[in-house]
Design a protein around this motif. Structure first.
Motif, PDB file in Angstrom:
ATOM      1  N   PHE A 361      65.540  15.495  56.307  1.00 14.98           N
ATOM      2  CA  PHE A 361      64.009  16.129  56.503  1.00 14.98           C
ATOM      3  C   PHE A 361      63.568  16.480  57.538  1.00 14.98           C
ATOM      4  O   PHE A 361      62.726  17.289  57.628  1.00 14.98           O
ATOM      5  CB  PHE A 361      63.208  14.817  55.780  1.00 14.98           C
ATOM      6  N   THR A 364      62.818  20.176  58.753  1.00 13.23           N
ATOM      7  CA  THR A 364      61.774  20.689  58.343  1.00 13.23           C
ATOM      8  C   THR A 364      60.882  21.003  59.407  1.00 13.23           C
ATOM      9  O   THR A 364      60.210  22.032  59.543  1.00 13.23           O
ATOM     10  CB  THR A 364      61.092  19.949  57.038  1.00 13.23           C
ATOM     11  N   THR A 421      66.187  16.892  49.462  1.00 13.04           N
ATOM     12  CA  THR A 421      66.627  15.548  49.823  1.00 13.04           C
ATOM     13  C   THR A 421      65.809  14.349  48.575  1.00 13.04           C
ATOM     14  O   THR A 421      65.072  14.939  47.929  1.00 13.04           O
ATOM     15  CB  THR A 421      65.611  15.126  51.115  1.00 13.04           C
TER      16      THR A 421
END
Length: 473
Positions: A361, A364, A421
Motif C-alpha cells: 500500500f 500508492t 491489498t
C-alpha cells in the motif's frame, strides 16, 4: 586541513539537522554510501519480504526473476534521489518544497512519516524476536531493549549511522554467506529452480514487493549523502547507493525465497527462529541472533532519523526557520520511537499478513511523490534550487504550489482502481487476473503530467543554485 582530519574533527553527536550543509563541513567518501545501503538491506525484514513471494503462491525461479526486476527498477528510482544529496546539501524531503510549496510539502511529508513509523514498528517486531531468543527474555522485552538502542543511535546522528552501517555490512556478509552455505547443504537448489509455474499475478507480486522496498528509501536516501562534497560525481553517487541497496536486498530476498520454499509452512509466525534454525544451534545460533538484531539497528535508525527529519521539516515550514536544537531532536526521536514501539507491541502476533499489505500500500503514496520530485529536479529546475527560499513562505516557491499538489493527488487517485491489498482492492484488479499494476501507473502518469504542467516554469528557476549566506563568525 585534509578531508580525513576534517572528518575526525567533527563532533560525534551531529550538530546539523535539516539545514544546509556548508562546504567546509562536508566529509565522507562514496564507499560509505555503498556500505551503508548494503548493511541496511542485509537484514531480516528484507529476508521476510523475499519470502512473501513464495509464501503467497509464487515458485522459486520466477520469484527470483521478479524480485530482481523490481530491485533494478526501484533501485534506479532510489539512487536518483541519492544523487541529489551532495548537490543540494539538504535532506530529501525539504527539497519537496520546490514542487509543493513551503506549506504544501507537508502533505507528502506527513505520509512519509507514517511510512517510517510502520517500517520502524515492523523492524522492531523482528528485532524483538531476535533479542528475545539471544537473551532468553520475552519478545516484548526484546522490543523494548531494541527501542532503547535505536533512540541512542538516532540522537547521535549522521556519523554514527554510517559507522553502524559499515559494521552491519561486515556482519551481514558473514552471516549471509554462512546461511546460504547451510541451505546448499540441506537442500537441492537446482531441484527448487526446476519447479516453474509462471503466473502473472505471482510474478508481478514479486516485482512489486522488491520495487516498493527500494522506492520506500527514496524519501530519505539523500539525507545520508548530503554531507558528501558538492563536487562529488552524481553518477558515482547513483552507483554507490544504488548498487549497495540492490545487491544487499536481492541477496536477502534470495535467502528468503529459498527459506520459504523449504519451510513446509513453518515460516509464518516464527520468521526469525526459522532463519536462525537453518544455521544451527548453540553458539552459532546466538551469533546469528546477534547479527540479525544488529542488522536491524542500521535500517531502524535510518527510519527513526528520517522520521525526525520529516517532522522537523513540517514544523519548520510553518515556523519560518529550519534550525532544530539537540533538545528538540531528542524529544522528536523519543516520540517517534515510542509510537513505533507501541505499534510493535500491539501488532507483534499478526506481523506477516499486516506487513505485506503495508509495504504494497506504500507504493500508492510514494511512487507519485518520487515521480514529481525526480522530473522536477532532473528535467525542470535541473539542480538550480534557491536554498534560502525553501524556508520562506513568501519567497520563490510560495506557500502552496497547486500544480505539484494536483499532479501528486492525481497520481495517488489514478492508482486506486488497480490496487490489490487486504487494506483495499480496486475494481480493475479482478479484470487483470488479480494482478496489482498500480505502482507502474503511479510512476508513469504523474511523471508525464508534471513535466507537461511544469515545463513552462523552467525559465523561472534561478540561473544557478543559490546558497545561504555564511553565518557571521
Amino acid at each position: 586541513m585534509t578531508q580525513a582530519s576534517a572528518s575526525r574533527s567533527k563532533p560525534l553527536i551531529e550538530r546539523r539537522s535539516i539545514d544546509y550543509i556548508p562546504e567546509n563541513e562536508r566529509h565522507g567518501r562514496l564507499y560509505s554510501q555503498f556500505t551503508l545501503w548494503l548493511g541496511a538491506n542485509l537484514q531480516i525484514t528484507a529476508i521476510v519480504t523475499g519470502a512473501l513471494a513464495v509464501v503467497l503462491g509464487g515458485d522459486v525461479f520466477w520469484s527470483l526473476i521478479g524480485l530482481l526486476i523490481g530491485q533494478l527498477v526501484g533501485g534506479a528510482v532510489m539512487a536518483l534521489h541519492a544523487a541529489q544529496g551532495p548537490k543540494l546539501g539538504l535532506p530529501q524531503m525539504i527539497s519537496s518544497r520546490v514542487q509543493f510549496g513551503v506549506y504544501g510539502a507537508a502533505i507528502p511529508i506527513t505520509l512519509v512519516c507514517l511510512m517510517y513509523l510502520g517500517f520502524t514498528a515492523t523492524g522492531t517486531v523482528l528485532s524483538g524476536q531476535a533479542i528475545g531468543q539471544l537473551l532468553s527474555v520475552s519478545d516484548s522485552t526484546g522490543i523494548l531493549i531494541f527501542a532503547g538502542v535505536i533512540v541512542l543511535a538516532t540522537v547521535f546522528g549522521y556519523r554514527m549511522i554510517h559507522w553502524i552501517g559499515r559494521i552491519a555490512s561486515v556482519l551481514g556478509i558473514i552471516a549471509f554467506v554462512y546461511l546460504f552455505s547451510r541451505i546448499l547443504t540441506i537442500t537441492d537448489i537446482s531441484q527448487l529452480l526446476q519447479n516453474r509455474h509462471f503466473t502473472w499475478a505471482s510474478f508481478l507480486l514479486a516485482v512489486s514487493l522488491s520495487a516498493s522496498w527500494q522506492i520506500s528509501f527514496g524519501p530519505y536516501v539523500a539525507d545520508y549523502s548530503r554531507y558528501l562534497p558538492s563536487n562529488t560525481s552524481s553518477f558515482k553517487t547513483f552507483l554507490a547507493a544504488g548498487l549497495g541497496s540492490v545487491v544487499g536486498s536481492q541477496a536477502s530476498m534470495m535467502l528468503g525465497v529459498f527459506a520459504a520454499a523449504i519451510a513446509n509452512g513453518q515460516f509464518s509466525g516464527r520468521e526469525v527462529a526459522y532463519i536462525v534454525g537453518l544455521g544451527g544451534t548453540g553458539a552459532t545460533a546466538a551469533l546469528l541472533y546477534f547479527s540479525i538484531a544488529f542488522g536491524k539497528v542500521t535500517i531502524s535508525t535510518l527510519n527513526s532519523y528520517g522520521s525526525f527529519m520529516c517532522i522537523a521539516t513540517i514544523i519548520s515550514g510553518f515556523r519560518g526557520h529550519i534550525e532544530v536544537s539537540r533538545r528538540q531532536r531528542l524529544i522528536f526521536v523519543l516520540c517517534i520511537v515510542g509510537a513505533a514501539t507501541i505499534i510493535a507491541l500491539l501488532g507483534q502476533h499478526s506481523f506477516l499478513a499486516a506487513f505485506k499489505s503495508f509495504i504494497l500500500f506504500l507504493l500508492t503514496f510514494f511512487v507519485p511523490w518520487s515521480a514529481v520530485n525526480l522530473v522536477d529536479y532532473y528535467f525542470i529546475t535541473k539542480e538550480r534550487y534557491d536554498v534560502p527560499a525553501l524556508a520562506d513562505p513568501k519567497g520563490r516557491y510560495g506557500r502552496w504550489n497547486l500544480p505539484g499538489i494536483i499532479v501528486y493527488t492525481i497520481g495517488v487517485l489514478i492508482q486506486m482502481p488497480f490496487i490489490s491489498t487486504k487494506l483495499y482492492t480496486g475494481p480493475m484488479v479482478a479484470h487483470l487476473g488479480g494482478v496489482d499494476v498500480s505502482w507502474i501507473i503511479g510512476l508513469i502518469v504523474p511523471s508525464v503530467l508534471y513535466y507537461l504542467v511544469a515545463r513552462g516554469k523552467a525559465a523561472q528557476a534561478p540561473a544557478h543554485m543559490i546558497l545561504p549566506k555564511p553565518a557571521a563568525s
